[in-house]
Design a protein around this motif. Sequence first.
Motif, PDB file in Angstrom:
ATOM      1  N   LEU A  88      -1.567  11.379  -0.417  1.00  0.00           N
ATOM      2  CA  LEU A  88      -1.538  12.599   0.651  1.00  0.00           C
ATOM      3  C   LEU A  88      -1.912  11.934   1.874  1.00  0.00           C
ATOM      4  CD1 LEU A  88      -1.450  15.616   0.799  1.00  0.00           C
ATOM      5  CD2 LEU A  88      -3.957  15.523   0.268  1.00  0.00           C
ATOM      6  N   LEU A  89      -1.117  12.160   2.982  1.00  0.00           N
ATOM      7  CA  LEU A  89      -1.393  11.828   4.113  1.00  0.00           C
ATOM      8  C   LEU A  89      -1.539  12.879   5.159  1.00  0.00           C
ATOM      9  CD1 LEU A  89       1.638   9.226   4.112  1.00  0.00           C
ATOM     10  CD2 LEU A  89      -0.466   8.748   3.500  1.00  0.00           C
ATOM     11  N   SER A  90      -2.278  12.452   6.190  1.00  0.00           N
ATOM     12  CA  SER A  90      -2.240  13.447   7.568  1.00  0.00           C
ATOM     13  C   SER A  90      -1.059  13.102   8.454  1.00  0.00           C
ATOM     14  CB  SER A  90      -3.529  13.219   8.151  1.00  0.00           C
ATOM     15  OG  SER A  90      -4.337  13.768   7.400  1.00  0.00           O
ATOM     16  N   GLY A  91      -0.318  11.862   8.397  1.00  0.00           N
ATOM     17  CA  GLY A  91       0.662  11.471   8.980  1.00  0.00           C
ATOM     18  C   GLY A  91       0.968   9.987   8.683  1.00  0.00           C
ATOM     19  N   GLY A  92       2.174   9.615   9.066  1.00  0.00           N
ATOM     20  CA  GLY A  92       2.488   8.022   8.968  1.00  0.00           C
ATOM     21  C   GLY A  92       3.559   7.803   7.756  1.00  0.00           C
ATOM     22  N   GLY A  93       3.894   8.745   6.784  1.00  0.00           N
ATOM     23  CA  GLY A  93       4.743   8.324   5.987  1.00  0.00           C
ATOM     24  C   GLY A  93       6.045   8.094   6.051  1.00  0.00           C
ATOM     25  N   TYR A  94       6.739   8.265   7.153  1.00  0.00           N
ATOM     26  CA  TYR A  94       8.307   7.740   7.466  1.00  0.00           C
ATOM     27  C   TYR A  94       7.972   6.415   8.200  1.00  0.00           C
ATOM     28  CZ  TYR A  94      10.049  12.647   7.358  1.00  0.00           C
ATOM     29  OH  TYR A  94      10.340  14.165   7.193  1.00  0.00           O
ATOM     30  N   ALA A  95       7.402   5.406   7.154  1.00  0.00           N
ATOM     31  CA  ALA A  95       7.390   3.884   7.773  1.00  0.00           C
ATOM     32  C   ALA A  95       7.382   2.946   6.643  1.00  0.00           C
ATOM     33  CB  ALA A  95       5.892   3.959   8.574  1.00  0.00           C
ATOM     34  N   GLU A  96       7.533   1.939   7.060  1.00  0.00           N
ATOM     35  CA  GLU A  96       7.347   0.932   6.003  1.00  0.00           C
ATOM     36  C   GLU A  96       6.136   0.472   5.467  1.00  0.00           C
ATOM     37  OE1 GLU A  96      11.229  -2.002   6.965  1.00  0.00           O
ATOM     38  OE2 GLU A  96       9.490  -2.254   8.243  1.00  0.00           O
ATOM     39  N   LYS A  97       5.162   0.882   6.357  1.00  0.00           N
ATOM     40  CA  LYS A  97       3.568   0.743   5.911  1.00  0.00           C
ATOM     41  C   LYS A  97       2.822   1.837   6.328  1.00  0.00           C
ATOM     42  CE  LYS A  97       3.832  -4.188   6.635  1.00  0.00           C
ATOM     43  NZ  LYS A  97       3.440  -5.589   7.224  1.00  0.00           N
ATOM     44  N   VAL A  98       1.660   2.216   5.844  1.00  0.00           N
ATOM     45  CA  VAL A  98       0.933   3.385   6.125  1.00  0.00           C
ATOM     46  C   VAL A  98      -0.491   3.076   5.661  1.00  0.00           C
ATOM     47  CG1 VAL A  98       1.134   4.721   3.943  1.00  0.00           C
ATOM     48  CG2 VAL A  98       0.680   5.764   6.260  1.00  0.00           C
ATOM     49  N   VAL A  99      -1.500   3.669   6.439  1.00  0.00           N
ATOM     50  CA  VAL A  99      -2.962   3.361   6.170  1.00  0.00           C
ATOM     51  C   VAL A  99      -3.329   4.760   5.473  1.00  0.00           C
ATOM     52  CG1 VAL A  99      -5.143   3.159   7.216  1.00  0.00           C
ATOM     53  CG2 VAL A  99      -3.670   1.519   7.828  1.00  0.00           C
ATOM     54  N   VAL A 100      -4.048   4.818   4.688  1.00  0.00           N
ATOM     55  CA  VAL A 100      -4.539   5.960   4.184  1.00  0.00           C
ATOM     56  C   VAL A 100      -5.732   5.824   3.565  1.00  0.00           C
ATOM     57  CG1 VAL A 100      -3.382   5.368   1.895  1.00  0.00           C
ATOM     58  CG2 VAL A 100      -3.881   7.744   2.184  1.00  0.00           C
ATOM     59  N   PRO A 101      -6.941   6.929   3.642  1.00  0.00           N
ATOM     60  CA  PRO A 101      -8.142   6.852   3.208  1.00  0.00           C
ATOM     61  C   PRO A 101      -8.018   6.576   1.585  1.00  0.00           C
ATOM     62  CG  PRO A 101      -8.011   8.654   4.803  1.00  0.00           C
ATOM     63  CD  PRO A 101      -6.569   8.104   4.663  1.00  0.00           C
ATOM     64  N   ALA A 102      -8.966   5.931   0.939  1.00  0.00           N
ATOM     65  CA  ALA A 102      -8.818   5.712  -0.369  1.00  0.00           C
ATOM     66  C   ALA A 102      -8.919   6.944  -1.377  1.00  0.00           C
ATOM     67  CB  ALA A 102      -9.978   4.739  -0.746  1.00  0.00           C
ATOM     68  N   GLY A 103      -9.630   7.902  -0.793  1.00  0.00           N
ATOM     69  CA  GLY A 103      -9.940   9.113  -1.526  1.00  0.00           C
ATOM     70  C   GLY A 103      -8.603   9.986  -1.598  1.00  0.00           C
ATOM     71  N   GLN A 104      -7.621   9.704  -0.971  1.00  0.00           N
ATOM     72  CA  GLN A 104      -6.459  10.461  -0.830  1.00  0.00           C
ATOM     73  C   GLN A 104      -5.288   9.790  -1.667  1.00  0.00           C
ATOM     74  OE1 GLN A 104      -7.548  12.067   3.466  1.00  0.00           O
ATOM     75  NE2 GLN A 104      -5.251  11.960   2.858  1.00  0.00           N
ATOM     76  N   LEU A 105      -5.526   8.640  -2.630  1.00  0.00           N
ATOM     77  CA  LEU A 105      -4.870   7.872  -3.194  1.00  0.00           C
ATOM     78  C   LEU A 105      -4.717   8.608  -4.863  1.00  0.00           C
ATOM     79  CD1 LEU A 105      -5.612   4.216  -2.491  1.00  0.00           C
ATOM     80  CD2 LEU A 105      -3.732   5.368  -1.722  1.00  0.00           C
ATOM     81  N   LEU A 106      -3.358   8.424  -5.402  1.00  0.00           N
ATOM     82  CA  LEU A 106      -3.506   8.773  -6.818  1.00  0.00           C
ATOM     83  C   LEU A 106      -2.671   7.860  -7.501  1.00  0.00           C
ATOM     84  CD1 LEU A 106      -2.472  12.655  -6.116  1.00  0.00           C
ATOM     85  CD2 LEU A 106      -4.195  11.905  -7.761  1.00  0.00           C
ATOM     86  N   PRO A 107      -2.898   7.561  -8.625  1.00  0.00           N
ATOM     87  CA  PRO A 107      -2.071   6.375  -9.556  1.00  0.00           C
ATOM     88  C   PRO A 107      -0.889   7.080  -9.809  1.00  0.00           C
ATOM     89  CG  PRO A 107      -3.713   7.410 -11.082  1.00  0.00           C
ATOM     90  CD  PRO A 107      -3.864   8.074  -9.468  1.00  0.00           C
TER      91      PRO A 107
END
Length: 325
Positions: A88-107
């Motif tokens: 889950l992102l606040s922005g940045g998904g339309y890219a080859e790389k993105v930074v995301v807070p670890a708490g917003q990751l899902l397997p």
Amino acid sequence: MYAITIREPGDPDVLEWTEVADPRPGPGEVLLEVAASAANRADLLQRQGHYPPPPGASEIIGLECSGTIAELGEGVEGWTVGDEVCALLSGGGYAEKVVVPAGQLLPVPSEIDLLTAAALPEVACTVWANVVMHAKLTEGEVLLVHGGAGGIGTHAIQVGKALGATVAVTAGSADRLESCRQLGADITINYKDEDFVEVLRKETGGANVILDNMGASYLGRNVDALAADGRLVIIGMQGGVKGELNVATLLGKRASVFAAGLRFRPLEQKAAIVADVRERLWPLVSDGLVKPIVGQVVPMAEAASAHRVLEEGSVFGKVLLAAKS
């Protein structure tokens, strides 16, 4: 890396596949090599200049993605470089790389491939946070979902059925309503020639929970369609921002109206939602009771075409953007 940038606010043609600086993860963050993102209606608003990202978030469009962890920021635990995830992102998904807070990751759930997993985070967190965590939909209740053929709608139908609810949906064509029935919808309403208030009253007596993407234009009718102690959850403004509310009707039904977005929530709230999704919804996905519904996949460099498809309203389910062909 390459990413989609906005040349200026406007129609889909302002989206350009451009070389930009690589992001780097800070403390508590991870860097993902993006496999895919997804087009959401909020992205259309951002492209038009109407929905800027939260302070500190990436200016690049994209509220969800799937990918592989490439780098861990300081203090990140529980994840390893090479893990396949969706986020889950606040922005940045339309890219080859993105930074995301670890708490917003899902397997990535078992039985779901990495590309398709990009269809899950935004709809899963939106529906679960609003329908389950807030409105507390329970077995035997009636859930009305407006826009049943979209990404949110197709997911909400399945969640409602998995929880034992009777699910009613609105959509604008017989074909789209039939597709909703195939997903499990019990009551299907063509909003172009049927009054959902009358149908709900006739079929069920009223909805216990309504998930609404329209906002102002449906406000009064949504309250009319609620059963006693019903909960109206507003998550969109496709029908405008100002409506009239009959407080007497609301009081008479002991009903509640709740409006909530996801993108601007504090990090700790997003992390709590993601954790609950992982604990309670992800097993339903792994068991096949809730499936990502993908209507179309286009190359990320051709994001403009994805936006056109979404604006036309012809696709059933999600439109994905594949970062690599």
